[in-house]
Write a protein that holds these residues in place. Structure first.
Motif, PDB file in Angstrom:
ATOM      1  N   GLU A  93      -2.710  18.641  -0.609  1.00 32.88           N
ATOM      2  CA  GLU A  93      -2.853  18.344  -2.029  1.00 32.88           C
ATOM      3  C   GLU A  93      -1.528  18.332  -2.784  1.00 32.88           C
ATOM      4  O   GLU A  93      -1.374  17.579  -3.744  1.00 32.88           O
ATOM      5  N   GLN A  94      -0.552  19.163  -2.346  1.00 34.93           N
ATOM      6  CA  GLN A  94       0.653  19.329  -3.151  1.00 34.93           C
ATOM      7  C   GLN A  94       1.882  18.635  -2.581  1.00 34.93           C
ATOM      8  O   GLN A  94       2.860  18.426  -3.306  1.00 34.93           O
ATOM      9  N   PHE A  95       1.873  18.295  -1.292  1.00 32.66           N
ATOM     10  CA  PHE A  95       2.969  17.488  -0.750  1.00 32.66           C
ATOM     11  C   PHE A  95       2.595  16.024  -0.986  1.00 32.66           C
ATOM     12  O   PHE A  95       2.075  15.340  -0.120  1.00 32.66           O
ATOM     13  N   THR A  96       2.856  15.567  -2.192  1.00 34.49           N
ATOM     14  CA  THR A  96       2.364  14.262  -2.636  1.00 34.49           C
ATOM     15  C   THR A  96       3.283  13.124  -2.197  1.00 34.49           C
ATOM     16  O   THR A  96       4.451  13.328  -1.870  1.00 34.49           O
ATOM     17  N   VAL A  97       2.737  11.920  -2.223  1.00 28.19           N
ATOM     18  CA  VAL A  97       3.474  10.729  -1.815  1.00 28.19           C
ATOM     19  C   VAL A  97       4.511  10.363  -2.880  1.00 28.19           C
ATOM     20  O   VAL A  97       4.251  10.461  -4.084  1.00 28.19           O
ATOM     21  N   TYR A  98       5.699   9.955  -2.431  1.00 28.51           N
ATOM     22  CA  TYR A  98       6.727   9.459  -3.348  1.00 28.51           C
ATOM     23  C   TYR A  98       7.392   8.227  -2.751  1.00 28.51           C
ATOM     24  O   TYR A  98       7.665   8.184  -1.547  1.00 28.51           O
ATOM     25  N   ASP A  99       7.622   7.226  -3.587  1.00 25.88           N
ATOM     26  CA  ASP A  99       8.281   5.981  -3.182  1.00 25.88           C
ATOM     27  C   ASP A  99       9.259   5.601  -4.283  1.00 25.88           C
ATOM     28  O   ASP A  99       8.846   5.210  -5.379  1.00 25.88           O
ATOM     29  N   PHE A 100      10.551   5.758  -4.014  1.00 23.08           N
ATOM     30  CA  PHE A 100      11.554   5.558  -5.064  1.00 23.08           C
ATOM     31  C   PHE A 100      11.621   4.117  -5.555  1.00 23.08           C
ATOM     32  O   PHE A 100      12.124   3.843  -6.641  1.00 23.08           O
ATOM     33  N   SER A 101      11.111   3.172  -4.774  1.00 24.61           N
ATOM     34  CA  SER A 101      11.181   1.763  -5.162  1.00 24.61           C
ATOM     35  C   SER A 101      10.096   1.375  -6.160  1.00 24.61           C
ATOM     36  O   SER A 101      10.197   0.337  -6.817  1.00 24.61           O
ATOM     37  N   THR A 102       9.065   2.210  -6.296  1.00 22.01           N
ATOM     38  CA  THR A 102       7.968   1.879  -7.198  1.00 22.01           C
ATOM     39  C   THR A 102       7.652   2.963  -8.213  1.00 22.01           C
ATOM     40  O   THR A 102       6.997   2.702  -9.228  1.00 22.01           O
ATOM     41  N   LEU A 103       8.099   4.202  -7.973  1.00 19.53           N
ATOM     42  CA  LEU A 103       7.752   5.317  -8.851  1.00 19.53           C
ATOM     43  C   LEU A 103       8.971   5.839  -9.587  1.00 19.53           C
ATOM     44  O   LEU A 103      10.077   5.858  -9.054  1.00 19.53           O
ATOM     45  N   PHE A 163      26.595  12.539  -5.069  1.00 14.03           N
ATOM     46  CA  PHE A 163      27.071  13.546  -4.113  1.00 14.03           C
ATOM     47  C   PHE A 163      25.953  14.493  -3.661  1.00 14.03           C
ATOM     48  O   PHE A 163      26.194  15.650  -3.325  1.00 14.03           O
ATOM     49  N   VAL A 164      24.739  13.970  -3.678  1.00  9.92           N
ATOM     50  CA  VAL A 164      23.574  14.689  -3.159  1.00  9.92           C
ATOM     51  C   VAL A 164      22.856  13.766  -2.186  1.00  9.92           C
ATOM     52  O   VAL A 164      22.857  12.546  -2.358  1.00  9.92           O
ATOM     53  N   VAL A 165      22.276  14.327  -1.133  1.00 11.79           N
ATOM     54  CA  VAL A 165      21.437  13.542  -0.230  1.00 11.79           C
ATOM     55  C   VAL A 165      20.085  13.388  -0.915  1.00 11.79           C
ATOM     56  O   VAL A 165      19.291  14.325  -0.985  1.00 11.79           O
ATOM     57  N   ASN A 166      19.824  12.196  -1.449  1.00  8.66           N
ATOM     58  CA  ASN A 166      18.681  11.966  -2.315  1.00  8.66           C
ATOM     59  C   ASN A 166      17.412  11.601  -1.545  1.00  8.66           C
ATOM     60  O   ASN A 166      17.462  10.969  -0.487  1.00  8.66           O
ATOM     61  N   LEU A 167      16.280  11.997  -2.118  1.00 11.09           N
ATOM     62  CA  LEU A 167      14.969  11.646  -1.570  1.00 11.09           C
ATOM     63  C   LEU A 167      14.634  10.204  -1.913  1.00 11.09           C
ATOM     64  O   LEU A 167      14.805   9.773  -3.061  1.00 11.09           O
ATOM     65  N   ARG A 168      14.140   9.457  -0.935  1.00 13.58           N
ATOM     66  CA  ARG A 168      13.718   8.080  -1.169  1.00 13.58           C
ATOM     67  C   ARG A 168      12.210   7.908  -0.993  1.00 13.58           C
ATOM     68  O   ARG A 168      11.574   7.169  -1.743  1.00 13.58           O
ATOM     69  N   TYR A 169      11.642   8.580  -0.012  1.00 16.36           N
ATOM     70  CA  TYR A 169      10.200   8.519   0.202  1.00 16.36           C
ATOM     71  C   TYR A 169       9.711   9.895   0.658  1.00 16.36           C
ATOM     72  O   TYR A 169      10.455  10.661   1.276  1.00 16.36           O
ATOM     73  N   ALA A 170       8.450  10.205   0.357  1.00 21.06           N
ATOM     74  CA  ALA A 170       7.788  11.399   0.881  1.00 21.06           C
ATOM     75  C   ALA A 170       6.334  11.043   1.167  1.00 21.06           C
ATOM     76  O   ALA A 170       5.694  10.345   0.379  1.00 21.06           O
ATOM     77  N   ALA A 197       0.842  -1.194   0.000  1.00 20.59           N
ATOM     78  CA  ALA A 197       0.000   0.000   0.000  1.00 20.59           C
ATOM     79  C   ALA A 197       0.878   1.245   0.000  1.00 20.59           C
ATOM     80  O   ALA A 197       2.107   1.167   0.060  1.00 20.59           O
ATOM     81  N   GLU A 198       0.261   2.399  -0.033  1.00 25.09           N
ATOM     82  CA  GLU A 198       0.979   3.672  -0.046  1.00 25.09           C
ATOM     83  C   GLU A 198       1.856   3.798   1.200  1.00 25.09           C
ATOM     84  O   GLU A 198       1.442   3.452   2.302  1.00 25.09           O
ATOM     85  N   VAL A 199       3.088   4.298   1.014  1.00 27.57           N
ATOM     86  CA  VAL A 199       4.044   4.373   2.109  1.00 27.57           C
ATOM     87  C   VAL A 199       3.554   5.323   3.204  1.00 27.57           C
ATOM     88  O   VAL A 199       2.986   6.379   2.923  1.00 27.57           O
TER      89      VAL A 199
END
Length: 423
Positions: free
Chosen positions: A339-349, A82-89, A16-18
């Protein structure tokens, strides 16, 4: 069901959604303007990450909703060694969450204050890695605007990474930005002088950072904003050595990495100070960093943990969201976050690029003036030179001539979706 794990009293559906329930919460390792940074462990993959959480109420009070959404969007566009990358939101009713790469080596401010003197070969190595990171960001049409020792994190091996994109923006080839943003001690003359600026200001900030790390002081100073501005604009540039003088060049077209006849990163690679760097190995992180953090000790301020232990602050806990909240009854800013701080999952999106729109986020229900933040000062009025300040992100003056973009980094290969690298 293979994607379900039992935790506490209820199962967690990893298909399901993270949500925060997908993670175990560990120690606090940092503190931002709106909340703590904690180590978390993904319950299924067992991977460790850093969790940056933003208190919505505090964010709204400080009129920073637009910055948080802008940071969320920009981070989705970025994926670099060399950037601290986003993995989930994701978010719950009280907080917005960024799950990012874990950096346990501490920030450069921490090491500068504790070591006092940092060897030149160590600084050179960090500057080389950060140059690669900056070149990448600029190729993505992103200006960081707040590069300083506090926003550079080391991993456990000693590699440097750019973090904190709270005031980062997209730049345009057609118009220069005029809003003041960043930390004043590291701002380029084009920023404090409001003359219009673009991506070149990041190289200035990198030069100030290099200078401070090498000499344990900054080249410009002032007890208030006016004196600091005059120092940046007019004080003579004095360098004990030539290590960083080409970065700190008031004229953007003469600044290392920005010169019209230069080749961006190649311009830096050919500078005599970087002769010892093996760039191909460095880019793949195959070079041994000359400084490795001591992982037997905490490379952060331990009082972050103490605050929660002493109940100075409300501890972060897993909490269920309200079912089907009524958006129409929400305050405009809270609805905007919803509405604008949307969900992100780097393993599926796949990573989505927001660049084609190139529109800064504005806060609903407030005026432009309401979205500005003032210069950070202490109680006695003294300027805090390392504190981040920001005005509303906006493109300002048009380029002075049609050839002004000739030294811009090349366009990204695609403005569409990009697949993230393997975790």
């Amino acid at each position: 069901m293979g994607g379900v794990c039992c935790c506490l009293t209820e199962p967690v559906d990893f298909d399901a959604e993270v949500t925060l329930y997908h993670f175990d919460l560990h120690r606090a390792v940092g503190k931002g303007a709106f909340g703590k940074v904690r180590v978390v462990e993904h319950k299924r993959s067992k991977k460790l990450y850093a969790l940056k959480y933003i208190d919505k109420a505090r964010c709204i009070r400080q009129k920073a909703v637009a910055n948080i959404i802008q940071e969320r969007r920009l981070l989705e566009e970025i994926d670099h060694p060399f950037v601290v990358n986003l993995r989930y939101a994701f978010q719950d009713d009280e907080n917005c969450f960024f799950v990012i790469d874990l950096m346990l080596g501490g920030d450069l401010r921490f090491h500068l204050e504790r070591k006092g003197h940092i060897p030149q070969d160590v600084v050179r190595f960090w500057m080389a890695e950060l140059s690669c990171g900056l070149e990448y960001l600029h190729s993505q049409r992103i200006i960081h605007r707040d590069l300083k020792p506090d926003n550079i994190l080391l991993d456990a091996m000693g590699h440097a990474h750019i973090t904190d994109f709270n005031v980062a923006i997209h730049y345009s080839e057609r118009r220069l930005h005029t809003s003041v943003a960043g930390s004043m001690a590291y701002m380029a003359p084009q920023v404090v002088g409001r003359k219009g600026y673009s991506w070149q200001i990041d190289w200035w900030s990198l030069g100030i950072t290099a200078y401070e790390l090498l000499f344990h002081k900054r080249p410009f100073d002032g007890r208030n904003a006016e004196k600091m501005t005059q120092s940046i604009l007019k004080d003579p540039l004095k360098f004990p050595e030539d290590a960083s003088s080409r970065f700190i060049e008031r004229d953007p077209e003469k600044r290392l990495g920005c010169r019209p006849n230069g080749q961006g990163l190649q311009d830096i690679q050919s500078h005599p100070w970087f002769t010892s760097i093996e760039w191909d190995n460095l880019k793949s992180k195959e070079c041994q960093p000359p400084f490795v953090p001591d992982m037997k000790t905490a490379n952060f301020d331990v009082t972050h943990e103490l605050d929660e232990f002493l109940m100075v602050e409300k501890p972060l806990t897993h909490s269920k969201r309200k079912v089907n909240p009524d958006l129409d009854k929400m305050k405009p800013e809270l609805r905007q976050l919803e509405e604008q701080f949307t969900v992100y999952d780097f393993s599926t999106l796949q990573r989505l690029s927001y660049y084609p729109h190139n529109q800064p986020v504005t806060t609903l229900g407030t005026s432009t003036e309401d979205t500005e933040r003032t210069v950070a000062q202490s109680l006695d009025g003294t300027l805090i030179p390392t504190a981040t300040i920001a005005e509303r992100s906006q493109a300002g003056s048009p380029m002075l001539d049609s050839d002004s973009h000739r030294y811009m980094p090349p366009m990204p290969p695609s403005h569409g979706r990009r697949v993230p690298s393997t975790p």
